[in-house]
Design a protein around this motif. Structure first.
Motif, PDB file in Angstrom:
ATOM      1  N   GLU A  38       1.017  -1.670  -0.056  1.00  0.00           N
ATOM      2  CA  GLU A  38       0.657  -0.460   0.103  1.00  0.00           C
ATOM      3  C   GLU A  38       0.418   1.104  -0.211  1.00  0.00           C
ATOM      4  O   GLU A  38       0.360   1.817  -1.032  1.00  0.00           O
ATOM      5  N   THR A  39       2.164   1.339   0.676  1.00  0.00           N
ATOM      6  CA  THR A  39       3.060   2.343   0.559  1.00  0.00           C
ATOM      7  C   THR A  39       3.546   2.533  -0.374  1.00  0.00           C
ATOM      8  O   THR A  39       3.307   4.039  -1.315  1.00  0.00           O
ATOM      9  N   PHE A  40       3.887   1.483  -1.544  1.00  0.00           N
ATOM     10  CA  PHE A  40       4.745   1.436  -2.758  1.00  0.00           C
ATOM     11  C   PHE A  40       3.043   2.226  -3.804  1.00  0.00           C
ATOM     12  O   PHE A  40       4.089   2.477  -4.349  1.00  0.00           O
ATOM     13  N   ALA A  41       1.666   1.795  -3.292  1.00  0.00           N
ATOM     14  CA  ALA A  41       1.326   2.273  -4.450  1.00  0.00           C
ATOM     15  C   ALA A  41       0.856   3.939  -4.051  1.00  0.00           C
ATOM     16  O   ALA A  41       0.266   5.092  -5.010  1.00  0.00           O
ATOM     17  N   VAL A  42       1.393   4.166  -3.193  1.00  0.00           N
ATOM     18  CA  VAL A  42       0.479   5.604  -2.852  1.00  0.00           C
ATOM     19  C   VAL A  42       2.647   6.027  -3.847  1.00  0.00           C
ATOM     20  O   VAL A  42       2.449   7.480  -3.797  1.00  0.00           O
ATOM     21  N   LEU A  43       3.329   5.702  -3.117  1.00  0.00           N
ATOM     22  CA  LEU A  43       4.686   6.770  -3.702  1.00  0.00           C
ATOM     23  C   LEU A  43       4.330   6.578  -5.298  1.00  0.00           C
ATOM     24  O   LEU A  43       4.796   7.818  -5.745  1.00  0.00           O
ATOM     25  N   GLU A  44       3.419   5.500  -5.751  1.00  0.00           N
ATOM     26  CA  GLU A  44       3.367   5.359  -7.665  1.00  0.00           C
ATOM     27  C   GLU A  44       2.839   6.271  -7.375  1.00  0.00           C
ATOM     28  O   GLU A  44       3.056   6.841  -8.941  1.00  0.00           O
ATOM     29  N   SER A 166       8.268  -7.387  -0.150  1.00  0.00           N
ATOM     30  CA  SER A 166       7.919  -6.599  -1.243  1.00  0.00           C
ATOM     31  C   SER A 166       9.267  -5.564  -1.293  1.00  0.00           C
ATOM     32  O   SER A 166       9.663  -4.604  -0.488  1.00  0.00           O
ATOM     33  N   TYR A 167       9.849  -5.374  -2.392  1.00  0.00           N
ATOM     34  CA  TYR A 167      10.700  -4.073  -2.366  1.00  0.00           C
ATOM     35  C   TYR A 167      10.359  -3.346  -3.280  1.00  0.00           C
ATOM     36  O   TYR A 167      10.172  -3.978  -4.621  1.00  0.00           O
TER      37      TYR A 167
END
Length: 434
Positions: A38-44, A166-167
């Protein structure tokens, strides 16, 4: 007008970085799980990322990727029906990686599973147990002392099962083959300075670099602590010779001065570049020696890799008030601190992009600068005494071994002044790249 525009740009970066921290703060991140995704989705929404999933059980050097952990609900209910601890109010209430439990326990038995800070009775600690199966809750010690005897309902609705770690990474491609590695960790839940600040600074820096033409490539890695960098290193072990410089970011949003910890090499180009940039900024700062204690730099700088990678922060972990507690809240973050960190990083990028070694083409005695229009006495071509000194320093140290950063460090002159001197000398035919 340029100063006003630059000030407004920094204010905009600080505001955007703070808003990103605010959006990410409620998400329950851990070593693995949907919170990281979910954090990566925000960063994207800000930068393009390539995600990588490493299956549970995969061996990465001396470590194994653990089972994936996700949590939906957790609470403690008192004998009178009052919910005294609730994961939905603050995700720090649950020990990270707690196994599922649903039980009724007397307070005496439950106490063994409750973590507090007696010397900071109003704060909730942050605790994890990634590699040992257990469960527990965290709460303020003052609240623990107020709990009445009796039976308490305990619920942790979590899963620990085969999944993946995940990274994510982003390569901002440059024209050359050399790479700058920039890493930050994404495994902490609602802790603002440690390390949503690092995530926000890395993201804003990446946004800025995507707009530039660059000589180096800049690779941003967002990964859970320790095991994440190890997984990235394992995946990329055959191409690490491309990494010429690197930085990790952590604890960089509070009101403390910028602090740089040197690489294991201690005299790598990134060490000297950061030293000169922080000096030239004219603000209070600290330079710390290398030690194998801290964050993910321990993995990148382990002896088998020994990458030229330092660490940029403000108040180091363990030193700022509220470290690994509920006091590491949004109130601790200052937009000007985030913007200042991004600005310092951009200045370091400018140094890495322009730094180089030169050779003096007239090394036998000083060349006559006046007849080439390089002294003030010959028409004011040089603006200040520092510009004149820089010409002499660059000529003297341009032996094919010293870099411009070394010239700036040894001379005490600003890097911009030294770089300008090198450009003038090259244009005058007195200097050539080594």
């Amino acid at each position: 007008m340029l100063e006003v525009a630059d000030s407004r740009r920094r204010e905009g970066v600080g505001a955007d970085a703070l808003e990103l921290v605010r959006r990410l703060f409620p998400i329950c991140r851990s070593l693995t799980g949907d919170g990281v995704r979910e954090t990566f989705a925000v960063l994207e929404e800000h930068i393009p990322l390539q995600r990588r999933e490493i299956a549970s059980g995969t061996q990465v050097f001396d470590w194994n990727v653990p089972e994936e952990w996700n949590i939906r609900e957790a609470h403690i209910t008192a004998p009178d029906g009052t919910r005294v601890v609730d994961f939905r109010r603050l995700n720090l209430h649950v020990v990270g990686y707690s196994e599922p439990v649903r039980a009724t326990l007397p307070l005496e038995a439950l106490r063994e599973r409750l973590h507090t800070l007696p010397d900071q009775p109003d704060l909730i600690p942050y605790r994890t147990s990634y590699y040992h199966r257990t469960w527990g809750f965290c709460l303020a010690h003052r609240q623990l002392e107020q709990l009445e005897p009796g039976d308490y309902e305990v619920v942790i609705d979590s899963t620990l099962e085969p999944g993946s770690l995940s990274y994510a990474e982003l390569e901002v491609e440059g024209s050359g083959d050399e790479e700058v590695l920039l890493s930050t960790y994404v495994c902490h839940p609602s802790l603002a300075n440690d390390n949503l600040s690092g995530i926000a600074v890395a993201t804003m820096l990446a946004k800025g670099l995507l707009e530039r033409e660059l000589r180096h490539s800049y690779r941003f890695v967002f990964a859970p602590g320790t095991i994440g960098p190890l997984a990235w290193l394992h995946d990329n072990r055959d191409r690490l010779d491309r990494v010429r410089h690197g930085l990790t970011f952590s604890c960089i949003g509070d009101g403390g001065d910028l602090t740089y910890k040197r690489s294991r090499r201690s005299n790598a180009e990134i060490d000297e570049a950061m030293e000169v940039v922080l000096r030239d900024r004219g603000e209070a700062h600290r330079i710390l020696p290398w030690e194998p204690w801290g964050g993910d730099e321990r993995q990148f700088c382990s002896p088998g890799f020994d990458l030229p990678l330092g660490s940029l922060m403000r108040t180091p972990h363990g030193e700022f008030a509220g470290y690994h507690t509920s006091a590491d809240s949004l109130d601790l973050i200052r937009p000007e601190s985030l913007a200042g960190a991004v600005d310092a990083c951009l200045q370091v990028v400018d140094v890495l992009e322009t730094n180089g070694r030169f050779r003096n083409l007239s090394p036998y005695g000083e060349p006559q600068l006046g007849k080439r229009g390089l002294y003030r006495s010959a028409g004011g071509a040089v603006a200040t005494p520092d510009d004149e000194r820089a010409l002499l320093w660059v000529l003297n140290l341009s032996d094919g071994r010293s870099t411009l950063v070394e010239v700036a460090r040894r001379s005490g002159l600003g890097y911009a002044v030294v770089r300008r001197a090198a450009e003038r000398l090259e244009q005058a035919g007195l200097l050539t790249p080594a």
